[in-house]
Design an enzyme around this catalytic site. Structure first.
Site, PDB file in Angstrom:
ATOM      1  N   LYS A  49     -14.567  10.498  -8.199  1.00  0.00           N
ATOM      2  CA  LYS A  49     -15.013  11.230  -9.365  1.00  0.00           C
ATOM      3  C   LYS A  49     -15.004  10.364 -10.625  1.00  0.00           C
ATOM      4  O   LYS A  49     -15.542  10.752 -11.655  1.00  0.00           O
ATOM      5  CB  LYS A  49     -14.058  12.415  -9.612  1.00  0.00           C
ATOM      6  CG  LYS A  49     -13.901  13.354  -8.459  1.00  0.00           C
ATOM      7  CD  LYS A  49     -12.797  14.396  -8.798  1.00  0.00           C
ATOM      8  CE  LYS A  49     -11.966  14.643  -7.593  1.00  0.00           C
ATOM      9  NZ  LYS A  49     -10.780  15.456  -7.854  1.00  0.00           N
ATOM     10  N   GLY A  50     -14.351   9.215 -10.535  1.00  0.00           N
ATOM     11  CA  GLY A  50     -14.068   8.411 -11.727  1.00  0.00           C
ATOM     12  C   GLY A  50     -15.276   7.931 -12.504  1.00  0.00           C
ATOM     13  O   GLY A  50     -15.195   7.684 -13.705  1.00  0.00           O
ATOM     14  N   ASP A 107     -16.176   3.288 -11.567  1.00  0.00           N
ATOM     15  CA  ASP A 107     -15.415   3.277 -12.816  1.00  0.00           C
ATOM     16  C   ASP A 107     -14.703   1.937 -13.016  1.00  0.00           C
ATOM     17  O   ASP A 107     -14.745   1.355 -14.088  1.00  0.00           O
ATOM     18  CB  ASP A 107     -14.417   4.447 -12.859  1.00  0.00           C
ATOM     19  CG  ASP A 107     -13.527   4.546 -11.619  1.00  0.00           C
ATOM     20  OD1 ASP A 107     -13.689   3.744 -10.677  1.00  0.00           O
ATOM     21  OD2 ASP A 107     -12.661   5.449 -11.586  1.00  0.00           O
ATOM     22  N   ASP A 110     -10.691  -2.906  -8.725  1.00  0.00           N
ATOM     23  CA  ASP A 110      -9.298  -3.338  -8.803  1.00  0.00           C
ATOM     24  C   ASP A 110      -9.049  -4.334  -7.668  1.00  0.00           C
ATOM     25  O   ASP A 110      -9.384  -5.508  -7.786  1.00  0.00           O
ATOM     26  CB  ASP A 110      -8.460  -2.048  -8.693  1.00  0.00           C
ATOM     27  CG  ASP A 110      -6.989  -2.262  -8.874  1.00  0.00           C
ATOM     28  OD1 ASP A 110      -6.616  -2.919  -9.855  1.00  0.00           O
ATOM     29  OD2 ASP A 110      -6.208  -1.762  -8.049  1.00  0.00           O
ATOM     30  N   LYS A 138     -11.031  -5.454 -13.116  1.00  0.00           N
ATOM     31  CA  LYS A 138      -9.676  -6.036 -13.209  1.00  0.00           C
ATOM     32  C   LYS A 138      -9.597  -7.203 -12.235  1.00  0.00           C
ATOM     33  O   LYS A 138      -8.997  -7.077 -11.162  1.00  0.00           O
ATOM     34  CB  LYS A 138      -8.665  -4.977 -12.743  1.00  0.00           C
ATOM     35  CG  LYS A 138      -7.847  -4.311 -13.813  1.00  0.00           C
ATOM     36  CD  LYS A 138      -6.743  -3.512 -13.114  1.00  0.00           C
ATOM     37  CE  LYS A 138      -6.438  -2.231 -13.834  1.00  0.00           C
ATOM     38  NZ  LYS A 138      -5.456  -1.414 -13.096  1.00  0.00           N
ATOM     39  N   PHE A 159      -2.470  -0.226 -16.140  1.00  0.00           N
ATOM     40  CA  PHE A 159      -3.047   1.003 -15.607  1.00  0.00           C
ATOM     41  C   PHE A 159      -3.728   1.773 -16.730  1.00  0.00           C
ATOM     42  O   PHE A 159      -3.089   2.187 -17.689  1.00  0.00           O
ATOM     43  CB  PHE A 159      -2.003   1.869 -14.903  1.00  0.00           C
ATOM     44  CG  PHE A 159      -2.659   2.873 -14.008  1.00  0.00           C
ATOM     45  CD1 PHE A 159      -3.061   2.520 -12.726  1.00  0.00           C
ATOM     46  CD2 PHE A 159      -2.945   4.150 -14.471  1.00  0.00           C
ATOM     47  CE1 PHE A 159      -3.718   3.433 -11.910  1.00  0.00           C
ATOM     48  CE2 PHE A 159      -3.605   5.070 -13.660  1.00  0.00           C
ATOM     49  CZ  PHE A 159      -3.990   4.710 -12.380  1.00  0.00           C
ATOM     50  N   VAL A 160      -5.028   1.952 -16.593  1.00  0.00           N
ATOM     51  CA  VAL A 160      -5.807   2.586 -17.660  1.00  0.00           C
ATOM     52  C   VAL A 160      -6.336   3.949 -17.232  1.00  0.00           C
ATOM     53  O   VAL A 160      -6.605   4.181 -16.049  1.00  0.00           O
ATOM     54  CB  VAL A 160      -6.973   1.679 -18.117  1.00  0.00           C
ATOM     55  CG1 VAL A 160      -6.438   0.421 -18.793  1.00  0.00           C
ATOM     56  CG2 VAL A 160      -7.897   1.314 -16.961  1.00  0.00           C
ATOM     57  N   ASP A 166      -8.539   8.527 -13.948  1.00  0.00           N
ATOM     58  CA  ASP A 166      -7.398   9.446 -13.914  1.00  0.00           C
ATOM     59  C   ASP A 166      -6.109   8.757 -13.518  1.00  0.00           C
ATOM     60  O   ASP A 166      -6.111   7.663 -12.940  1.00  0.00           O
ATOM     61  CB  ASP A 166      -7.668  10.568 -12.900  1.00  0.00           C
ATOM     62  CG  ASP A 166      -7.554  10.065 -11.461  1.00  0.00           C
ATOM     63  OD1 ASP A 166      -8.200   9.048 -11.143  1.00  0.00           O
ATOM     64  OD2 ASP A 166      -6.803  10.674 -10.676  1.00  0.00           O
ATOM     65  N   ARG A 172      -8.814  12.380 -17.384  1.00  0.00           N
ATOM     66  CA  ARG A 172     -10.229  12.021 -17.272  1.00  0.00           C
ATOM     67  C   ARG A 172     -11.019  12.381 -18.531  1.00  0.00           C
ATOM     68  O   ARG A 172     -12.017  11.746 -18.854  1.00  0.00           O
ATOM     69  CB  ARG A 172     -10.872  12.755 -16.079  1.00  0.00           C
ATOM     70  CG  ARG A 172     -10.370  12.328 -14.724  1.00  0.00           C
ATOM     71  CD  ARG A 172     -11.283  12.877 -13.636  1.00  0.00           C
ATOM     72  NE  ARG A 172     -10.658  12.909 -12.324  1.00  0.00           N
ATOM     73  CZ  ARG A 172     -10.629  11.892 -11.470  1.00  0.00           C
ATOM     74  NH1 ARG A 172     -11.186  10.747 -11.793  1.00  0.00           N
ATOM     75  NH2 ARG A 172     -10.050  12.018 -10.301  1.00  0.00           N
TER      76      ARG A 172
HETATM   77  P1  IMP Z   1     -10.251  -0.873  -5.308  1.00  0.00           P
HETATM   78  O1  IMP Z   1     -11.089  -1.845  -6.081  1.00  0.00           O
HETATM   79  O2  IMP Z   1     -10.718  -0.685  -3.891  1.00  0.00           O
HETATM   80  O3  IMP Z   1      -8.777  -1.195  -5.406  1.00  0.00           O
HETATM   81  O4  IMP Z   1     -10.415   0.591  -5.877  1.00  0.00           O
HETATM   82  C1  IMP Z   1     -10.620   0.849  -7.189  1.00  0.00           C
HETATM   83  C2  IMP Z   1     -10.301   2.302  -7.390  1.00  0.00           C
HETATM   84  O5  IMP Z   1      -8.909   2.447  -7.679  1.00  0.00           O
HETATM   85  C3  IMP Z   1     -11.038   2.840  -8.601  1.00  0.00           C
HETATM   86  O6  IMP Z   1     -12.252   3.449  -8.245  1.00  0.00           O
HETATM   87  C4  IMP Z   1     -10.046   3.812  -9.190  1.00  0.00           C
HETATM   88  O7  IMP Z   1     -10.224   5.093  -8.605  1.00  0.00           O
HETATM   89  C5  IMP Z   1      -8.704   3.278  -8.788  1.00  0.00           C
HETATM   90  N1  IMP Z   1      -8.070   2.487  -9.882  1.00  0.00           N
HETATM   91  C6  IMP Z   1      -7.801   1.172  -9.865  1.00  0.00           C
HETATM   92  N2  IMP Z   1      -7.227   0.770 -11.026  1.00  0.00           N
HETATM   93  C7  IMP Z   1      -7.146   1.880 -11.796  1.00  0.00           C
HETATM   94  C8  IMP Z   1      -6.645   2.121 -13.134  1.00  0.00           C
HETATM   95  O8  IMP Z   1      -6.171   1.241 -13.879  1.00  0.00           O
HETATM   96  N3  IMP Z   1      -6.754   3.403 -13.582  1.00  0.00           N
HETATM   97  C9  IMP Z   1      -7.276   4.415 -12.833  1.00  0.00           C
HETATM   98  N4  IMP Z   1      -7.755   4.229 -11.581  1.00  0.00           N
HETATM   99  C10 IMP Z   1      -7.686   2.975 -11.059  1.00  0.00           C
HETATM  100 MG    MG Z   2     -12.837   5.460  -8.171  1.00  0.00          MG
END
Ligand code: IMP
Ligand code: MG
Length: 186
Positions: A49-50, A107, A110, A138, A159-160, A166, A172
């Protein structure tokens, strides 16, 4: 609890509404530029949903006609990258995939565990192209070597929340991106 009360959990504002608007303007221009002279259909695929707030603002700055759709995906068992499986709870299918350009809208990237797998999954459906656009990146947290085609703003390892992002389904609706106070999640 209302939006105003949420502000007290924020340590500081990392990205203001104005800066978000500037990033959206720049990303929309890049996407428009890339689509120039291309026939077929551009589909923006928001990852629920982000990405919702970002997507809503981004599409209103585009000049290219689009279709809008959503996927819901996450990776589980992903403590080691190689075993991380993609779990899709809402998938995307479309007829005449060969004339369709997809841009996945995220969104934040990470670890990078989820997005490359989602790209691969969609490419296997035969779409003409599958690109990725993320509001936030990030890169210091990356476990998988992955670079989005369009990146809004690079953020530090904090953590943002806000503007769609969220923590435990909260924050959100904040209109800016803020760093969550550590005491909220520790
Ligand atoms: P990854 O790149 O597979 O680790 O997934 C990224 C997902 O982790 C994003 O779509 C967010 O839902 C969540 N996420 C990672 N870092 C943050 C943060 O700082 N704040 C909120 N959600 C985050
Ligand atoms: Mg996400």
């Amino acid at each position: 609890m209302n939006c105003f009360e949420l502000h007290k959990d924020i340590d500081h504002v990392l990205i203001t509404e104005e800066e978000l608007d500037e990033a959206n303007t720049r990303l929309a221009a890049l996407i428009d530029q890339a689509q120039q002279g291309r026939d077929g259909q551009l589909v923006l695929l928001g990852v629920l949903k982000g990405s919702l707030v970002f997507l809503a603002d981004l599409i209103r700055k585009l000049r290219t006609p689009i279709e809008l759709d959503f996927v819901k995906a996450s990776s589980y068992g992903a403590s080691t990258v190689s075993t991380g499986q993609l779990k899709i709870s809402l998938d995307y299918d479309r007829k005449e995939a060969e004339n369709v350009d997809i841009i996945i809208i995220e969104d934040i990237i990470d670890s990078g565990n989820t997005l490359p797998k989602l790209v691969k999954h969609l490419k296997e459906k035969g779409f003409r192209s599958v690109r990725t656009c993320t509001l936030l990146d990030k890169p210091t947290r990356r476990m998988v070597d992955f670079q989005a085609d369009y990146v809004g703003i690079v953020v530090p390892d904090e953590f943002v929340v806000g503007y769609g992002l969220d923590y435990d389904e909260k924050y959100r609706e904040l209109p800016y991106i803020g760093v969550l106070k550590e005491e909220v999640y520790k």
